[in-house]
Scaffold this motif. Structure first.
Motif, mmCIF file in Angstrom:
data_model
loop_
_atom_site.group_PDB
_atom_site.id
_atom_site.type_symbol
_atom_site.label_atom_id
_atom_site.label_comp_id
_atom_site.label_asym_id
_atom_site.label_seq_id
_atom_site.Cartn_x
_atom_site.Cartn_y
_atom_site.Cartn_z
ATOM 1 N N MET A 34 -3.145 -9.170 10.424
ATOM 2 C CA MET A 34 -4.617 -8.350 10.538
ATOM 3 C C MET A 34 -4.618 -6.923 10.997
ATOM 4 S SD MET A 34 -5.182 -7.908 14.548
ATOM 5 C CE MET A 34 -7.559 -8.576 14.486
ATOM 6 N N ALA A 35 -5.699 -6.411 10.486
ATOM 7 C CA ALA A 35 -6.364 -5.012 10.066
ATOM 8 C C ALA A 35 -6.123 -4.293 11.246
ATOM 9 C CB ALA A 35 -7.501 -4.473 9.740
ATOM 10 N N ALA A 36 -4.712 -3.245 11.037
ATOM 11 C CA ALA A 36 -4.556 -2.273 12.779
ATOM 12 C C ALA A 36 -6.048 -2.018 13.316
ATOM 13 C CB ALA A 36 -3.908 -1.167 11.966
ATOM 14 N N GLU A 37 -6.976 -1.673 12.246
ATOM 15 C CA GLU A 37 -8.087 -0.630 13.170
ATOM 16 C C GLU A 37 -8.931 -2.079 13.974
ATOM 17 O OE1 GLU A 37 -10.700 1.167 9.886
ATOM 18 O OE2 GLU A 37 -8.874 0.642 8.755
ATOM 19 N N GLN A 138 4.831 -2.571 -6.027
ATOM 20 C CA GLN A 138 6.418 -1.490 -5.959
ATOM 21 C C GLN A 138 7.028 -2.135 -4.894
ATOM 22 O OE1 GLN A 138 5.306 2.303 -4.806
ATOM 23 N NE2 GLN A 138 7.776 3.035 -4.823
ATOM 24 N N ARG A 139 7.410 -3.370 -4.524
ATOM 25 C CA ARG A 139 8.208 -3.817 -3.245
ATOM 26 C C ARG A 139 7.407 -4.447 -2.760
ATOM 27 N NH1 ARG A 139 9.759 -4.353 2.737
ATOM 28 N NH2 ARG A 139 11.693 -5.039 2.196
ATOM 29 N N ALA A 140 8.366 -6.125 -2.708
ATOM 30 C CA ALA A 140 7.530 -7.106 -2.391
ATOM 31 C C ALA A 140 7.792 -7.078 -0.956
ATOM 32 C CB ALA A 140 8.059 -8.060 -3.278
ATOM 33 N N GLY A 141 7.255 -6.499 -0.596
ATOM 34 C CA GLY A 141 7.787 -7.097 0.967
ATOM 35 C C GLY A 141 6.476 -7.207 2.115
ATOM 36 N N HIS A 142 6.872 -7.513 3.203
ATOM 37 C CA HIS A 142 6.289 -7.406 4.373
ATOM 38 C C HIS A 142 4.491 -6.647 4.499
ATOM 39 C CE1 HIS A 142 7.371 -12.049 5.662
ATOM 40 N NE2 HIS A 142 7.932 -11.774 4.314
ATOM 41 N N ALA A 143 5.579 -5.459 5.070
ATOM 42 C CA ALA A 143 4.522 -4.303 5.232
ATOM 43 C C ALA A 143 3.479 -3.861 4.276
ATOM 44 C CB ALA A 143 5.809 -3.450 5.349
ATOM 45 N N GLU A 144 4.354 -3.853 2.899
ATOM 46 C CA GLU A 144 3.234 -3.695 1.196
ATOM 47 C C GLU A 144 2.632 -4.371 1.578
ATOM 48 O OE1 GLU A 144 6.945 -1.359 1.049
ATOM 49 O OE2 GLU A 144 6.884 -3.436 1.597
ATOM 50 N N ALA A 145 2.821 -5.673 1.622
ATOM 51 C CA ALA A 145 1.511 -7.246 1.271
ATOM 52 C C ALA A 145 0.759 -6.109 2.697
ATOM 53 C CB ALA A 145 2.501 -7.966 1.893
ATOM 54 N N ALA A 146 1.087 -6.523 3.789
ATOM 55 C CA ALA A 146 0.028 -6.087 5.339
ATOM 56 C C ALA A 146 -1.030 -5.125 4.897
ATOM 57 C CB ALA A 146 0.616 -6.205 6.773
ATOM 58 N N CYS A 147 -0.631 -4.166 4.680
ATOM 59 C CA CYS A 147 -1.325 -2.674 3.616
ATOM 60 C C CYS A 147 -2.227 -2.419 2.507
ATOM 61 C CB CYS A 147 -0.183 -1.080 3.913
ATOM 62 S SG CYS A 147 0.440 -0.101 5.107
ATOM 63 N N ASP A 148 -1.485 -3.843 1.798
ATOM 64 C CA ASP A 148 -2.402 -3.693 1.004
ATOM 65 C C ASP A 148 -3.650 -4.827 0.904
ATOM 66 O OD1 ASP A 148 -1.024 -2.722 -0.919
ATOM 67 O OD2 ASP A 148 -0.229 -4.209 -2.153
ATOM 68 N N LEU A 149 -2.830 -5.793 2.137
ATOM 69 C CA LEU A 149 -4.629 -6.666 2.451
ATOM 70 C C LEU A 149 -5.072 -6.165 3.242
ATOM 71 C CD1 LEU A 149 -2.181 -9.982 2.949
ATOM 72 C CD2 LEU A 149 -3.934 -9.800 1.499
ATOM 73 N N ALA A 150 -4.771 -5.551 3.857
ATOM 74 C CA ALA A 150 -6.303 -4.457 4.598
ATOM 75 C C ALA A 150 -7.098 -3.338 4.394
ATOM 76 C CB ALA A 150 -4.992 -3.605 6.410
ATOM 77 N N GLY A 154 -11.077 -4.174 3.084
ATOM 78 C CA GLY A 154 -12.003 -2.731 3.013
ATOM 79 C C GLY A 154 -11.792 -1.735 4.206
ATOM 80 N N PHE A 155 -10.423 -1.417 4.578
ATOM 81 C CA PHE A 155 -9.920 -0.923 5.995
ATOM 82 C C PHE A 155 -9.067 -0.402 5.402
ATOM 83 C CE2 PHE A 155 -10.699 -4.812 7.554
ATOM 84 C CZ PHE A 155 -11.708 -4.781 8.987
ATOM 85 N N GLN A 156 -8.911 0.871 6.259
ATOM 86 C CA GLN A 156 -7.628 2.295 5.662
ATOM 87 C C GLN A 156 -6.296 1.287 5.771
ATOM 88 O OE1 GLN A 156 -5.993 4.707 8.578
ATOM 89 N NE2 GLN A 156 -7.731 3.605 10.300
ATOM 90 N N PRO A 157 -4.892 1.752 5.145
ATOM 91 C CA PRO A 157 -4.194 0.528 4.511
ATOM 92 C C PRO A 157 -3.168 0.716 5.694
ATOM 93 C CG PRO A 157 -3.923 2.877 2.949
ATOM 94 C CD PRO A 157 -5.256 2.733 4.250
ATOM 95 N N ALA A 158 -3.854 0.321 6.823
ATOM 96 C CA ALA A 158 -2.832 0.201 7.760
ATOM 97 C C ALA A 158 -2.918 -0.973 8.643
ATOM 98 C CB ALA A 158 -3.042 1.477 8.926
ATOM 99 N N ALA A 159 -2.062 -1.549 8.717
ATOM 100 C CA ALA A 159 -2.057 -3.707 9.410
ATOM 101 C C ALA A 159 -1.009 -3.583 10.628
ATOM 102 C CB ALA A 159 -1.939 -4.202 8.506
ATOM 103 N N THR A 160 -1.781 -4.676 11.690
ATOM 104 C CA THR A 160 -0.315 -4.807 12.307
ATOM 105 C C THR A 160 0.434 -5.874 11.868
ATOM 106 O OG1 THR A 160 -2.192 -4.016 14.102
ATOM 107 C CG2 THR A 160 -0.214 -5.127 14.948
#
Length: 366
Positions: A34-37, A138-150, A154-160
């Motif tokens: 989910m979006a970290a915010e 650049q990298r098909a990783g979960h952290a990259e996907a999570a930040c992209d989705l956030a 419309g949020f900053q690129p940060a996700a829990t």
């Protein structure tokens, strides 16, 4: 598996909800995010109770720099691509730090736009993961996907995010992830679908030129590509006419000192493709593409190569992380769709998002 659209995931995230991503349509691992915010104590508790993996905080490189976060293990990206930093905690407003309320507070302090390095302490009970600036392109990783989705929501690129485990404590995969998502009323999508969505709406590689090149193996066409995130220049060295309907011989690599500049092979280990051998084979076949990535070796990486060479050991293949998705974007641009991949057999996740298919691995033989 049946996946929801990226748009559906973005709608859920905008409403403060959670979504599930997986890195493979059949047997991939999954994460709840989910979006970290929007992350509060209730959300952290849900993740701990139901997903049960390590709860992490995906952050952009710029965000990590602002908080003074460095990689937990220097040069770990060169090994397996996951950018864990040292764990963190909010400097103020927490007790033991491990409660769901404390962890949620630490996450909120970390993603507060006004927070800087002095606002957090290390170690702690929140585990940041540094996502690459190009995201899943650049990298098909979960952290990259999570930040992209956030970011796309419309949020900053940060996700829990948290890995989803099954009842036996093993990573949930495939249909187990589908069942998890249905049980909790959550949308689920693959990283491949996210890559495809970003290709349609964005891009990180721009073709900047095309040139003729004469080598000892004959004439090649060289296409240059500018990386719009990092400003690097990558090359596609092409022989013959590329037919997207037929398998194309493909090699993707960066220059390595021992392998490519010095032509060294480790005694007692299988011979591997290098720049010279790859060009020679493509020339002999008559059609193929060699993608040369602008990935610069660190001094530590060169010393590690020397150590392994002296011990007669081979380094584990590094192909997947380097290819997804800079190399994949380049291959797609030059017309490749089906690949005969000049490599030992390695995992190749989320490639369908670039509309690419590996039909055969081609290891080097004398």
């Amino acid at each position: 598996m049946r996946f929801d659209s990226v748009q559906h995931l973005l709608k859920m995230l905008r409403s403060g909800g959670m979504v599930v991503i997986t890195d493979d349509e059949q047997d991939g691992e999954g994460s709840l995010l989910m979006a970290a915010e929007r992350t509060d104590a209730e959300a952290v508790n849900f993740m701990a109770m139901h997903a049960r993996g390590l709860i992490c905080l995906g952050l952009s490189e710029a965000h990590c720099k602002r908080l003074g976060l460095s990689l937990m293990v220097p040069h770990s990206r060169a090994t397996h691509g996951v950018g864990f930093t040292c764990s963190i905690e909010a400097r103020e407003g927490v007790t033991t730090g491990i409660s769901v309320a404390d962890r949620a507070h630490s996450i909120q302090v970390a993603v507060d736009p006004s927070s800087v390095a002095v606002d957090i302490v290390q170690p702690g009970h929140v585990f940041p993961v540094q996502a690459l600036s190009g995201g899943v392109m650049q990298r098909a990783g979960h952290a990259e996907a999570a930040c992209d989705l956030a970011r796309l929501a419309g949020f900053q690129p940060a996700a829990t995010l948290v890995a989803i485990l099954d009842e036996n404590g093993e990573l949930a995969r495939g249909d187990e992830l589908q069942t998890f998502a249905q049980r909790h009323g959550l949308p689920i999508c693959s990283i491949a679908e996210l890559i495809h969505y970003r290709i349609l709406h964005e891009g990180t590689i721009r073709r900047s030129g095309q040139y003729s090149l004469t080598t000892r193996h004959g004439e090649f066409s060289v296409m240059s590509f500018q990386d719009t995130y990092q400003g690097q220049l990558h090359l596609a060295i092409v022989r013959g006419e590329i037919d997207r309907e037929r398998p194309t011989l493909v090699r993707v690599q960066a220059i390595e000192t021992l392998r490519d500049a010095l032509g060294c092979d480790s005694e007692g280990t299988p011979l591997q493709w290098n720049l010279e051998r790859s060009l020679a084979h493509i020339a002999a076949v008559g059609t193929g593409v060699l993608v040369l990535l602008a990935q610069h070796e660190s001094p530590e990486a060169t010393l590690e190569q020397l150590r392994l060479h002296g011990a007669g050991q081979a380094r584990a293949p590094q192909f997947p992380q380097r290819t997804l998705g800079i190399g994949a974007q380049i291959l797609r641009d030059v017309g490749v769709r089906r690949m005969q991949l000049m490599s030992t057999e390695v995992p190749y996740k989320a490639v369908s998002g670039f509309e690419l298919e590996v039909v055969e691995f081609v290891p080097f033989t004398c």
